[in-house]
Scaffold this motif. Structure first.
Motif, PDB file in Angstrom:
ATOM      1  N   ARG A   1       5.981  13.225  -1.575  1.00 33.22           N
ATOM      2  CA  ARG A   1       6.498  12.080  -0.833  1.00 33.22           C
ATOM      3  C   ARG A   1       6.133  12.132   0.660  1.00 33.22           C
ATOM      4  N   ALA A   2       5.674  13.278   1.128  1.00 31.37           N
ATOM      5  CA  ALA A   2       5.259  13.371   2.533  1.00 31.37           C
ATOM      6  C   ALA A   2       4.031  12.509   2.807  1.00 31.37           C
ATOM      7  N   VAL A   3       3.186  12.325   1.791  1.00 31.19           N
ATOM      8  CA  VAL A   3       1.961  11.532   1.974  1.00 31.19           C
ATOM      9  C   VAL A   3       2.268  10.070   2.241  1.00 31.19           C
ATOM     10  N   PRO A   4       3.035   9.370   1.376  1.00 31.48           N
ATOM     11  CA  PRO A   4       3.370   7.981   1.704  1.00 31.48           C
ATOM     12  C   PRO A   4       4.235   7.853   2.950  1.00 31.48           C
ATOM     13  N   ALA A   5       5.029   8.879   3.266  1.00 33.68           N
ATOM     14  CA  ALA A   5       5.834   8.829   4.489  1.00 33.68           C
ATOM     15  C   ALA A   5       4.937   8.789   5.720  1.00 33.68           C
ATOM     16  N   MET A   6       3.876   9.612   5.719  1.00 32.11           N
ATOM     17  CA  MET A   6       2.929   9.590   6.843  1.00 32.11           C
ATOM     18  C   MET A   6       2.174   8.266   6.884  1.00 32.11           C
ATOM     19  N   LEU A   7       1.817   7.754   5.701  1.00 32.49           N
ATOM     20  CA  LEU A   7       1.119   6.470   5.633  1.00 32.49           C
ATOM     21  C   LEU A   7       2.001   5.352   6.178  1.00 32.49           C
ATOM     22  N   SER A   8       3.287   5.382   5.824  1.00 33.01           N
ATOM     23  CA  SER A   8       4.228   4.376   6.314  1.00 33.01           C
ATOM     24  C   SER A   8       4.384   4.448   7.817  1.00 33.01           C
TER      25      SER A   8
ATOM     26  N   ALA B   1       0.828  -1.202   0.000  1.00 36.67           N
ATOM     27  CA  ALA B   1       0.000   0.000   0.000  1.00 36.67           C
ATOM     28  C   ALA B   1       0.866   1.256   0.000  1.00 36.67           C
ATOM     29  N   VAL B   2       1.936   1.235   0.777  1.00 36.25           N
ATOM     30  CA  VAL B   2       2.818   2.405   0.840  1.00 36.25           C
ATOM     31  C   VAL B   2       3.561   2.582  -0.479  1.00 36.25           C
ATOM     32  N   TYR B   3       4.076   1.484  -1.036  1.00 38.33           N
ATOM     33  CA  TYR B   3       4.774   1.570  -2.322  1.00 38.33           C
ATOM     34  C   TYR B   3       3.837   2.097  -3.420  1.00 38.33           C
ATOM     35  N   THR B   4       2.587   1.609  -3.400  1.00 34.36           N
ATOM     36  CA  THR B   4       1.614   2.071  -4.387  1.00 34.36           C
ATOM     37  C   THR B   4       1.362   3.570  -4.236  1.00 34.36           C
ATOM     38  N   ALA B   5       1.242   4.012  -2.982  1.00 30.97           N
ATOM     39  CA  ALA B   5       1.043   5.446  -2.737  1.00 30.97           C
ATOM     40  C   ALA B   5       2.231   6.255  -3.241  1.00 30.97           C
ATOM     41  N   MET B   6       3.455   5.712  -3.080  1.00 28.07           N
ATOM     42  CA  MET B   6       4.648   6.411  -3.576  1.00 28.07           C
ATOM     43  C   MET B   6       4.581   6.582  -5.087  1.00 28.07           C
ATOM     44  N   VAL B   7       4.240   5.494  -5.788  1.00 30.84           N
ATOM     45  CA  VAL B   7       4.186   5.556  -7.249  1.00 30.84           C
ATOM     46  C   VAL B   7       3.129   6.560  -7.707  1.00 30.84           C
ATOM     47  N   VAL B   8       1.947   6.510  -7.108  1.00 28.60           N
ATOM     48  CA  VAL B   8       0.857   7.408  -7.493  1.00 28.60           C
ATOM     49  C   VAL B   8       1.243   8.862  -7.223  1.00 28.60           C
ATOM     50  N   CYS B   9       1.797   9.110  -6.053  1.00 34.85           N
ATOM     51  CA  CYS B   9       2.193  10.487  -5.710  1.00 34.85           C
ATOM     52  C   CYS B   9       3.310  10.988  -6.616  1.00 34.85           C
ATOM     53  N   ASP B  10       4.272  10.127  -6.942  1.00 40.47           N
ATOM     54  CA  ASP B  10       5.363  10.529  -7.832  1.00 40.47           C
ATOM     55  C   ASP B  10       4.838  10.866  -9.220  1.00 40.47           C
ATOM     56  N   LEU B  11       3.957  10.015  -9.742  1.00 41.94           N
ATOM     57  CA  LEU B  11       3.394  10.267 -11.070  1.00 41.94           C
ATOM     58  C   LEU B  11       2.589  11.565 -11.083  1.00 41.94           C
ATOM     59  N   ALA B  12       1.803  11.768 -10.025  1.00 43.29           N
ATOM     60  CA  ALA B  12       1.005  12.997  -9.949  1.00 43.29           C
ATOM     61  C   ALA B  12       1.902  14.228  -9.875  1.00 43.29           C
ATOM     62  N   ALA B  13       2.985  14.137  -9.081  1.00 39.56           N
ATOM     63  CA  ALA B  13       3.893  15.275  -8.930  1.00 39.56           C
ATOM     64  C   ALA B  13       4.591  15.602 -10.250  1.00 39.56           C
TER      65      ALA B  13
ATOM     66  N   ARG C   1      15.782   1.800  -7.051  1.00 41.34           N
ATOM     67  CA  ARG C   1      15.338   1.599  -5.671  1.00 41.34           C
ATOM     68  C   ARG C   1      14.706   2.842  -5.040  1.00 41.34           C
ATOM     69  N   ALA C   2      13.952   3.579  -5.830  1.00 42.88           N
ATOM     70  CA  ALA C   2      13.183   4.681  -5.256  1.00 42.88           C
ATOM     71  C   ALA C   2      11.979   4.153  -4.490  1.00 42.88           C
ATOM     72  N   TYR C   3      11.660   2.870  -4.708  1.00 36.42           N
ATOM     73  CA  TYR C   3      10.564   2.217  -3.982  1.00 36.42           C
ATOM     74  C   TYR C   3      11.120   0.951  -3.331  1.00 36.42           C
ATOM     75  N   ALA C   4      11.991   1.125  -2.357  1.00 31.93           N
ATOM     76  CA  ALA C   4      12.680   0.010  -1.724  1.00 31.93           C
ATOM     77  C   ALA C   4      12.492   0.065  -0.218  1.00 31.93           C
ATOM     78  N   LEU C   5      12.928  -1.001   0.444  1.00 30.61           N
ATOM     79  CA  LEU C   5      12.710  -1.122   1.882  1.00 30.61           C
ATOM     80  C   LEU C   5      13.397  -0.003   2.658  1.00 30.61           C
ATOM     81  N   ASP C   6      14.620   0.351   2.267  1.00 30.75           N
ATOM     82  CA  ASP C   6      15.331   1.384   3.020  1.00 30.75           C
ATOM     83  C   ASP C   6      14.657   2.750   2.885  1.00 30.75           C
ATOM     84  N   VAL C   7      13.861   2.926   1.813  1.00 28.41           N
ATOM     85  CA  VAL C   7      13.116   4.169   1.629  1.00 28.41           C
ATOM     86  C   VAL C   7      12.013   4.294   2.673  1.00 28.41           C
ATOM     87  N   LEU C   8      11.439   3.172   3.090  1.00 33.19           N
ATOM     88  CA  LEU C   8      10.415   3.205   4.130  1.00 33.19           C
ATOM     89  C   LEU C   8      11.005   3.674   5.458  1.00 33.19           C
ATOM     90  N   LYS C   9      12.255   3.339   5.682  1.00 35.07           N
ATOM     91  CA  LYS C   9      12.914   3.752   6.923  1.00 35.07           C
ATOM     92  C   LYS C   9      13.479   5.168   6.840  1.00 35.07           C
TER      93      LYS C   9
END
Length: 475
Positions: free
Chosen positions: A159-166, A46-58, A98-106
């Motif tokens: 990217r603040a949106v998926p960060a808050m979701l994460s 869900a977080v990765y999907t939000a990242m992709v959607v937000c990036d595309l929108a931006a 790796r813009a959508y990778a595990l270390d990005v969640l952290k």
């Protein structure tokens, strides 16, 4: 030698872990572990999907604003065409880098930086192609440059949106982790899911497939496993976990002291579990090919089922427990090719060319590999893949030795999903395993496949399989 009696009676486990030095321990039996693990994985998706959607929108909005600045209209055709070319390239670069990778969640900042860099590289590539084609006019440089500047700012905001979701869904740890205590007297860190190996009846025993299945069932719901053990047990645990298809590490110190030290990583060589994106790509290929294959081959399978039923008494399908992904047992399906009262559930006796257990229909479907077609449903339910090491019965032997007694590296082949076909099969290594060399040839090919997996290797093996469907060793 491992006892293989009761092969059909392996079932669910009930593990009681109790407490550890007075500290309650989170139970880690397979059902609960799987449920928690799946929830963590679904949250990550869900977080990765939000990242992709937000990036595309931006990035899309950045192109619209740059369009306004350079061409006086948000929806000017030139800017929209540039956006349509750049967006797919940007996403491909972002996934690859790796813009959508595990270390990005952290570390969300790291993900933002990678996304911005990928946008710049994508825009530069588009500009380079336009220049090479002599199409750099029309204000392309100004438009792409403006989109990069505006896009960098908008990506940082988006990217603040998926960060808050994460933060809300995954808290401080995006992984579902298990700590296995084996002989350690130290209290584990708080907040971990902990399993005491002795109380769970788990030991790293490479001669016992049921024990490895038990361990595989326990760890399957987790993303990472840490084993705290005595130094003399490290080698055994390391080898067992390499075949369990899970990220793992061994800590031989006190868990508290070890947190500040480098652990002993398990996957230091080429045998390692597939990254999530690669696993999803392999699974997508399986589903995309197996669904039309089942529909196309359904009439043939129905006719074969009727022929089997008319020729001899017994079930149409032969169902046998086999060793699979992560050293876990699963039920594999084949069309029954032998008389039901003489079938070998353990697989101790390999079929021979003049085997009188094989029926007339069975001889035809074995020679043409049609008996393997029900495994398409194994692929569909996720216990097998179209391509991978062929799964073996527990009692399979070569030169009167069980396969894992010949070479303990045999267990490492299960770091990959078992396959309907594989590298060993297209190289001609199939049929009865009479000599030790028969197993060694197949194992070498299987480990080569696990070490060098790519989606192109899978596709190549699928095409080569059509040339060995009928084979002199298929009987």
């Amino acid at each position: 030698m491992t006892k293989l009696d009761g092969i059909e009676q392996v079932g669910a486990m009930n593990i009681s872990v109790g407490s550890f030095e007075g500290q309650p321990i989170t139970p880690a039996w397979p059902a609960d572990a799987g449920a928690i693990g799946r929830s963590k994985r679904s949250y990550r998706v869900a977080v990765y999907t939000a990242m992709v959607v937000c990036d595309l929108a931006a990035v899309a909005l950045a192109f619209l604003l740059a369009n306004m600045a350079t061409h006086g209209a948000l929806f000017a055709g030139f800017g929209l065409r540039m956006a349509g070319i750049t967006l797919p390239i940007f996403i491909l670069f972002a996934i690859k880098n790796r813009a959508y990778a595990l270390d990005v969640l952290k570390d969300p900042t790291r993900g933002t930086i990678r996304a911005v860099l990928c946008l710049m590289v994508a825009a530069a590539l588009v500009m380079f192609v336009l220049y090479g084609l002599g199409l750099e006019g029309g204000g392309a440089a100004a438009l792409l440059g403006g989109a990069c500047v505006i896009g960098a700012a908008l990506l940082a905001i988006a990217r603040a949106v998926p960060a808050m979701l994460s933060s809300r869904l995954l808290a401080d740890n995006p992984l579902h982790e298990l700590v296995i205590i084996d002989g350690s007297t130290q209290r584990p860190p708080m907040g971990c899911t902990v399993l005491k190996a002795e109380e769970a009846g788990i030991v790293p025993d490479l001669s016992d497939p049921f024990m490895l299945d038990r361990l595989g069932q326990v760890v399957r719901g987790f993303d990472r496993v840490t084993v705290a053990c005595a130094p003399n047990r490290r080698a055994d645990w390391s080898f067992v976990l390499r075949g369990a298809a899970i990220e793992a590490e061994i800590r031989c110190d006190s868990l508290y002291r070890a947190l500040g030290r480098a652990p002993h990583p398990v996957h230091t060589g080429p045998i390692r579990p597939l990254p999530v994106l690669d696993y999803m790509l392999k699974r997508a290929l399986d589903v995309a090919l197996v669904l039309p294959a089942i529909i196309f081959l359904a009439p043939l399978m129905i006719m074969v089922a009727l022929a089997i039923k008319l020729e001899s008494d017994g079930p149409v399908l032969f169902v046998q427990q086999r060793l699979g992904y992560g050293n876990r047992l699963f039920r594999m399906y084949k069309f029954r090719s032998m008389r039901s009262d003489r079938s070998d559930a353990s697989g101790r006796v390999s079929a021979s060319r003049e085997d009188d257990r094989i029926t007339r229909i069975g001889r035809i479907i074995r020679a043409t590999s049609i008996d393997e077609l029900p495994q398409l449903f194994n692929v569909l339910n996720g216990t097998m893949s179209l391509v991978g090491p062929r799964p073996h019965a527990l009692g399979s032997t070569a030169d009167s030795k069980l396969f894992w007694e010949i070479d303990r590296n045999y267990w490492l082949r299960h770091a990959s999903m078992p396959g309907l076909t594989g590298l060993a099969q297209v190289r001609g290594f199939r049929g009865a395993t009479l000599e030790q060399e028969d197993l060694e040839n197949r194992l070498a090919a299987d480990l080569e496949y696990v070490q060098n997996w790519s989606i192109w290797l899978d596709i190549g093996i699928i095409f080569r399989t059509f040339g060995v469907v009928v084979h002199r060793n298929a009987f």
